[in-house]
Design a protein around this motif. Sequence first.
Motif, PDB file in Angstrom:
ATOM      1  N   LYS A   1      -7.696   1.151   6.497  1.00 26.93           N
ATOM      2  CA  LYS A   1      -7.340   0.710   5.142  1.00 26.93           C
ATOM      3  C   LYS A   1      -7.629   1.827   4.142  1.00 26.93           C
ATOM      4  O   LYS A   1      -8.615   2.556   4.281  1.00 26.93           O
ATOM      5  N   ILE A   2      -6.736   1.959   3.159  1.00 31.31           N
ATOM      6  CA  ILE A   2      -6.951   2.962   2.115  1.00 31.31           C
ATOM      7  C   ILE A   2      -6.874   2.271   0.759  1.00 31.31           C
ATOM      8  O   ILE A   2      -6.296   1.180   0.651  1.00 31.31           O
ATOM      9  N   ASP A   3      -7.457   2.904  -0.261  1.00 32.14           N
ATOM     10  CA  ASP A   3      -7.263   2.358  -1.599  1.00 32.14           C
ATOM     11  C   ASP A   3      -5.991   2.985  -2.176  1.00 32.14           C
ATOM     12  O   ASP A   3      -5.345   3.790  -1.513  1.00 32.14           O
ATOM     13  N   LYS A   4      -5.642   2.603  -3.384  1.00 38.78           N
ATOM     14  CA  LYS A   4      -4.389   3.096  -3.961  1.00 38.78           C
ATOM     15  C   LYS A   4      -4.630   4.375  -4.769  1.00 38.78           C
ATOM     16  O   LYS A   4      -3.967   4.620  -5.758  1.00 38.78           O
ATOM     17  N   SER A   5      -5.602   5.169  -4.323  1.00 34.53           N
ATOM     18  CA  SER A   5      -5.890   6.432  -5.010  1.00 34.53           C
ATOM     19  C   SER A   5      -4.871   7.486  -4.588  1.00 34.53           C
ATOM     20  O   SER A   5      -4.134   7.300  -3.605  1.00 34.53           O
ATOM     21  N   LYS A   6      -4.884   8.615  -5.308  1.00 29.03           N
ATOM     22  CA  LYS A   6      -4.027   9.748  -4.978  1.00 29.03           C
ATOM     23  C   LYS A   6      -4.276  10.176  -3.524  1.00 29.03           C
ATOM     24  O   LYS A   6      -3.336  10.358  -2.753  1.00 29.03           O
TER      25      LYS A   6
ATOM     26  N   GLY B   1      -5.580   8.426  -1.080  1.00 28.32           N
ATOM     27  CA  GLY B   1      -5.133   7.375  -0.164  1.00 28.32           C
ATOM     28  C   GLY B   1      -3.635   7.455   0.073  1.00 28.32           C
ATOM     29  O   GLY B   1      -3.162   7.431   1.219  1.00 28.32           O
ATOM     30  N   TYR B   2      -2.908   7.606  -1.005  1.00 31.82           N
ATOM     31  CA  TYR B   2      -1.446   7.685  -0.883  1.00 31.82           C
ATOM     32  C   TYR B   2      -1.004   8.946  -0.149  1.00 31.82           C
ATOM     33  O   TYR B   2      -0.053   8.929   0.636  1.00 31.82           O
ATOM     34  N   GLU B   3      -1.701  10.079  -0.423  1.00 32.77           N
ATOM     35  CA  GLU B   3      -1.341  11.332   0.270  1.00 32.77           C
ATOM     36  C   GLU B   3      -1.512  11.153   1.779  1.00 32.77           C
ATOM     37  O   GLU B   3      -0.688  11.605   2.574  1.00 32.77           O
ATOM     38  N   ASP B   4      -2.594  10.481   2.153  1.00 27.99           N
ATOM     39  CA  ASP B   4      -2.870  10.236   3.558  1.00 27.99           C
ATOM     40  C   ASP B   4      -1.780   9.351   4.170  1.00 27.99           C
ATOM     41  O   ASP B   4      -1.275   9.610   5.268  1.00 27.99           O
ATOM     42  N   LEU B   5      -1.403   8.305   3.432  1.00 33.72           N
ATOM     43  CA  LEU B   5      -0.354   7.396   3.905  1.00 33.72           C
ATOM     44  C   LEU B   5       0.979   8.137   4.067  1.00 33.72           C
ATOM     45  O   LEU B   5       1.684   7.957   5.067  1.00 33.72           O
ATOM     46  N   LEU B   6       1.293   8.982   3.086  1.00 34.84           N
ATOM     47  CA  LEU B   6       2.558   9.725   3.146  1.00 34.84           C
ATOM     48  C   LEU B   6       2.586  10.664   4.345  1.00 34.84           C
ATOM     49  O   LEU B   6       3.586  10.737   5.070  1.00 34.84           O
ATOM     50  N   ASN B   7       1.468  11.366   4.552  1.00 35.43           N
ATOM     51  CA  ASN B   7       1.407  12.293   5.687  1.00 35.43           C
ATOM     52  C   ASN B   7       1.546  11.551   7.002  1.00 35.43           C
ATOM     53  O   ASN B   7       2.293  11.961   7.895  1.00 35.43           O
ATOM     54  N   GLN B   8       0.832  10.427   7.117  1.00 39.21           N
ATOM     55  CA  GLN B   8       0.914   9.673   8.370  1.00 39.21           C
ATOM     56  C   GLN B   8       2.327   9.118   8.578  1.00 39.21           C
ATOM     57  O   GLN B   8       2.839   9.095   9.701  1.00 39.21           O
ATOM     58  N   SER B   9       2.952   8.695   7.479  1.00 39.85           N
ATOM     59  CA  SER B   9       4.318   8.161   7.572  1.00 39.85           C
ATOM     60  C   SER B   9       5.277   9.238   8.055  1.00 39.85           C
ATOM     61  O   SER B   9       6.117   8.995   8.924  1.00 39.85           O
ATOM     62  N   LYS B  10       5.148  10.447   7.490  1.00 35.20           N
ATOM     63  CA  LYS B  10       6.018  11.559   7.902  1.00 35.20           C
ATOM     64  C   LYS B  10       5.814  11.868   9.384  1.00 35.20           C
ATOM     65  O   LYS B  10       6.772  12.106  10.118  1.00 35.20           O
ATOM     66  N   ASN B  11       4.545  11.846   9.811  1.00 37.46           N
ATOM     67  CA  ASN B  11       4.248  12.183  11.208  1.00 37.46           C
ATOM     68  C   ASN B  11       4.726  11.108  12.177  1.00 37.46           C
ATOM     69  O   ASN B  11       4.968  11.380  13.349  1.00 37.46           O
ATOM     70  N   LEU B  12       4.837   9.899  11.661  1.00 40.21           N
ATOM     71  CA  LEU B  12       5.257   8.772  12.502  1.00 40.21           C
ATOM     72  C   LEU B  12       6.755   8.821  12.800  1.00 40.21           C
ATOM     73  O   LEU B  12       7.225   8.272  13.793  1.00 40.21           O
ATOM     74  N   VAL B  13       7.495   9.475  11.903  1.00 39.64           N
ATOM     75  CA  VAL B  13       8.958   9.505  12.054  1.00 39.64           C
ATOM     76  C   VAL B  13       9.354  10.274  13.311  1.00 39.64           C
ATOM     77  O   VAL B  13       8.905  11.396  13.527  1.00 39.64           O
ATOM     78  N   ASP B  14      10.189   9.635  14.121  1.00 36.37           N
ATOM     79  CA  ASP B  14      10.761  10.292  15.298  1.00 36.37           C
ATOM     80  C   ASP B  14      12.247  10.503  15.010  1.00 36.37           C
ATOM     81  O   ASP B  14      13.025   9.546  15.005  1.00 36.37           O
ATOM     82  N   PRO B  15      12.638  11.757  14.748  1.00 35.15           N
ATOM     83  CA  PRO B  15      14.028  12.025  14.347  1.00 35.15           C
ATOM     84  C   PRO B  15      15.038  11.637  15.421  1.00 35.15           C
ATOM     85  O   PRO B  15      16.229  11.490  15.124  1.00 35.15           O
TER      86      PRO B  15
END
Length: 158
Positions: free
Chosen positions: A6-11, A13-27
């Motif tokens: 779980k992350i808070d809605k801090s900068k 937290g969001y950066e971490d979520l964005l990075n993980q989301s990008k890494n999760l993408v399988d082109p």
Amino acid sequence: MIQIDKIDKSKEGYEDLLNQSKNLVDPALDGFTNICAILSLAKYRLDLFWVGIYIVNGNKLLLGPFQGMPACTQITMGKGVCGTAASDQKIQIVPDVNEFEGYIACHSETRSEIVIPAVKDGKCMFVLDIDSTEADYFNETDAFYLQKLTDLMLNLIA
Ligand code: SME
């Protein structure tokens, strides 16, 4: 295994979520498969009540991938928070859903909402819709980072 902290809605937290989301993408996979994975990550890491996308189809917005309880399956362009975000192509931050004229209630638990339009070549392709059970839950920081998350998803299907 996918780490779901779980992350808070801090900068940060969001950066971490964005990075993980990008890494999760399988082109190699279909864009909607990747979007489902990203939405689930957002739901659990940000501890959201409901998160999903509505896809623009002519004069309607049709329910696409989502995480949470069953929701309205279609919304007319220009109606509700989602239809307004799509037609105006502007982020809608609604601190109190009861104050939004024409609000479409899918769940009685929802108190506040944010909707981000995904625009490509001047056309709204879909909107990202997030509902919270807390009033006044979303601010400009959320809008900034959720726009980035929306753009990531947009690039997967448009
Ligand atoms: N409240 C939205 C409808 C979609 S649900 O919140 C999932 C609206 O007014 O457009």
